[in-house]
Design an enzyme around this catalytic site. Sequence first.
Site, short mmCIF file in Angstrom:
data_model
loop_
_atom_site.label_atom_id
_atom_site.label_comp_id
_atom_site.label_asym_id
_atom_site.label_seq_id
_atom_site.Cartn_x
_atom_site.Cartn_y
_atom_site.Cartn_z
N GLU A 1 -10.20 69.97 48.75
CA GLU A 1 -9.14 69.61 47.80
C GLU A 1 -9.05 70.62 46.67
OE1 GLU A 1 -10.03 64.98 48.84
OE2 GLU A 1 -9.98 65.54 46.72
N GLY B 1 -6.64 66.91 40.43
CA GLY B 1 -7.72 67.36 41.33
C GLY B 1 -9.05 67.44 40.61
C1 LIG Z 1 1.35 65.37 38.39
C2 LIG Z 1 0.08 64.64 38.67
C3 LIG Z 1 -0.22 64.30 39.98
C4 LIG Z 1 -1.37 63.57 40.25
N1 LIG Z 1 -1.61 63.16 41.55
C5 LIG Z 1 -2.62 62.28 41.78
C6 LIG Z 1 -2.77 61.69 43.07
O1 LIG Z 1 -2.05 61.99 44.02
N2 LIG Z 1 -3.75 60.77 43.24
C7 LIG Z 1 -4.57 60.41 42.22
O2 LIG Z 1 -5.43 59.56 42.44
N3 LIG Z 1 -4.48 60.97 40.99
C8 LIG Z 1 -3.50 61.89 40.75
N4 LIG Z 1 -3.36 62.44 39.50
C9 LIG Z 1 -4.28 62.04 38.44
C10 LIG Z 1 -5.22 63.14 37.98
O3 LIG Z 1 -6.18 63.41 38.97
C11 LIG Z 1 -5.84 62.71 36.65
O4 LIG Z 1 -4.80 62.77 35.70
C12 LIG Z 1 -7.01 63.56 36.22
O5 LIG Z 1 -8.11 63.37 37.07
C13 LIG Z 1 -7.44 63.26 34.78
O6 LIG Z 1 -7.59 61.90 34.55
P1 LIG Z 1 -6.87 61.24 33.27
O7 LIG Z 1 -5.44 61.64 33.30
O8 LIG Z 1 -7.18 59.80 33.23
O9 LIG Z 1 -7.51 61.97 32.02
P2 LIG Z 1 -8.86 61.52 31.24
O10 LIG Z 1 -9.92 61.28 32.20
O11 LIG Z 1 -8.48 60.44 30.29
O12 LIG Z 1 -9.16 62.85 30.42
C14 LIG Z 1 -8.61 63.16 29.13
C15 LIG Z 1 -9.26 64.46 28.63
O13 LIG Z 1 -10.67 64.24 28.47
C16 LIG Z 1 -11.39 65.20 29.19
N5 LIG Z 1 -12.64 64.62 29.70
C17 LIG Z 1 -12.80 63.47 30.40
N6 LIG Z 1 -14.08 63.28 30.70
C18 LIG Z 1 -14.75 64.33 30.17
C19 LIG Z 1 -16.12 64.71 30.14
N7 LIG Z 1 -17.07 63.98 30.74
N8 LIG Z 1 -16.45 65.86 29.51
C20 LIG Z 1 -15.51 66.63 28.92
N9 LIG Z 1 -14.22 66.31 28.90
C21 LIG Z 1 -13.83 65.19 29.54
C22 LIG Z 1 -10.47 65.61 30.33
O14 LIG Z 1 -10.82 66.88 30.85
C23 LIG Z 1 -9.12 65.62 29.63
O15 LIG Z 1 -8.96 66.82 28.94
C24 LIG Z 1 -2.25 63.22 39.21
C25 LIG Z 1 -1.95 63.61 37.90
C26 LIG Z 1 -0.81 64.30 37.61
C27 LIG Z 1 -0.51 64.67 36.19
#
Ligand SMILES: Cc1cc2nc3c(=O)[nH]c(=O)nc-3n(C[C@H](O)[C@H](O)[C@H](O)COP(=O)(O)OP(=O)(O)OC[C@H]3O[C@@H](n4cnc5c(N)ncnc54)[C@H](O)[C@@H]3O)c2cc1C
Length: 390
Positions: free
Chosen positions: A255, A376
């Site tokens: 992935e 991802g």
């Molecule tokens: C266009 C798009 C398509 C997507 N497609 C899919 C899909 O097909 N299937 C699916 O399941 N998901 C999908 N996603 C979801 C995507 O994988 C998540 O948005 C991503 O994993 C981040 O999760 P979150 O948005 O909840 O951010 P959060 O986890 O809330 O993170 C917020 C910020 O905190 C930081 N952060 C979090 N934890 C830590 C840590 N331990 N240390 C340091 N920094 C940290 C992150 O890097 C980020 O900058 C998609 C997202 C988008 C925008």
Amino acid sequence: MTSNPQSVLGLSRPEWAGEDVAMLYDMASRFLTEEIAPHYEAFEKAEIFDRASWEKAGAAGLLCASMPEEHGGAGGTYAHESAIIEAISHVGVDGFGIALHNAIVAPYILHYGSEEQKQRWLPKLASGELIGAIAMTEPGAGSDLQGVKTRAEKDGNHYRLNGSKTFITNGQLANLVIVVAKTDPSQGAKGTSLIVVETDEAEGFERGRNLDKIGLKSNDTSELFFNDVRVPTANLLGHEEGQGFVQLMQQLPQERLLIGAQAIAMIERALAVTIDYVKERKAFGQKVIDFQNTQFKLAELKTEATVGRVFYNDCVARHLAGNLDTATASMVKYWLTDLQCKVVDECLQLHGGYGYMNEYPIARMYRDARVQRIYGGTNEIMKLVIARTL
Ligand SMILES: Cc1cc2nc3c(=O)[nH]c(=O)nc-3n(C[C@H](O)[C@H](O)[C@H](O)COP(=O)(O)OP(=O)(O)OC[C@H]3O[C@@H](n4cnc5c(N)ncnc54)[C@H](O)[C@@H]3O)c2cc1C
């Protein structure tokens, strides 16, 4: 002469991209240019592709290229998927969500599905009759997937599925969704399972809105809701419950690699269109390419792109040999997507005001690139994974 994204770096073809991979790349580029590009603007406006394009892609052999022939695929490998992904970005139809369908969703079914499940779903994924999605993320669980709340409770020979997912790629079109759910919440990660939902027959399944994104407009992204959806226990992926996290972890290298493929291919296209532009555009009585700043900028970007391409190619070779580890796959995802955003930004700058106009391809690349550092697994999470190996 127009610069060709595939040859803009001037590297020779890696060993893994043999004659059949090169032929598939050419065929995919032709198909995407002739059948998809003319409608792409309309898909961007509608914020969704039509199903007919998926079926045409299936008929042209672009769906499930790496699935076995006996299951309707083309019997290829990740190298073939890479050729298709690169063609999509080189042609500039990045919103066509077949990379996820081909190289993420179908492999889960191939690797963890029973023979019956493979026969039921893979041929339809290969024809485009089924469009795939994977639903991990929830409003309260993104980076921290262990916090998934969606619950699959056993009820005889069915599960009752309850929960909501968000940001799901292909979410409006998909009719086969792999859902990450807790089958035993008391076990944390070990109580997580992957369950396939065939949405056409799923009562209680609802799609939320098609989310309004800043880029990748034509790729539908949605919330999905599961309200007491009855799913046969036969739709569990794997021999027993509780394997979901292990299965997710095992598939991560591919992935992340495929996001790297999208990144390097867009980098190459950004360089190609920018080189063409600066050779045409004039300022102060000379071509923009004649300014030393332009030459130095493009020289730097071409050098970094070359480093990135060599790294990507090496990761593909390792993946095909079965030894691409998660940390290295995280490096290729994080480093190439950061580079992608940098290259596209610098290339836009060299276009001046025209770069900010949507009619120029670099403008769309700028909007489309940004999400690559987020989905991802965010690039911060990639660094956490890499840091564990220090
Ligand atoms: C266009 C798009 C398509 C997507 N497609 C899919 C899909 O097909 N299937 C699916 O399941 N998901 C999908 N996603 C979801 C995507 O994988 C998540 O948005 C991503 O994993 C981040 O999760 P979150 O948005 O909840 O951010 P959060 O986890 O809330 O993170 C917020 C910020 O905190 C930081 N952060 C979090 N934890 C830590 C840590 N331990 N240390 C340091 N920094 C940290 C992150 O890097 C980020 O900058 C998609 C997202 C988008 C925008």
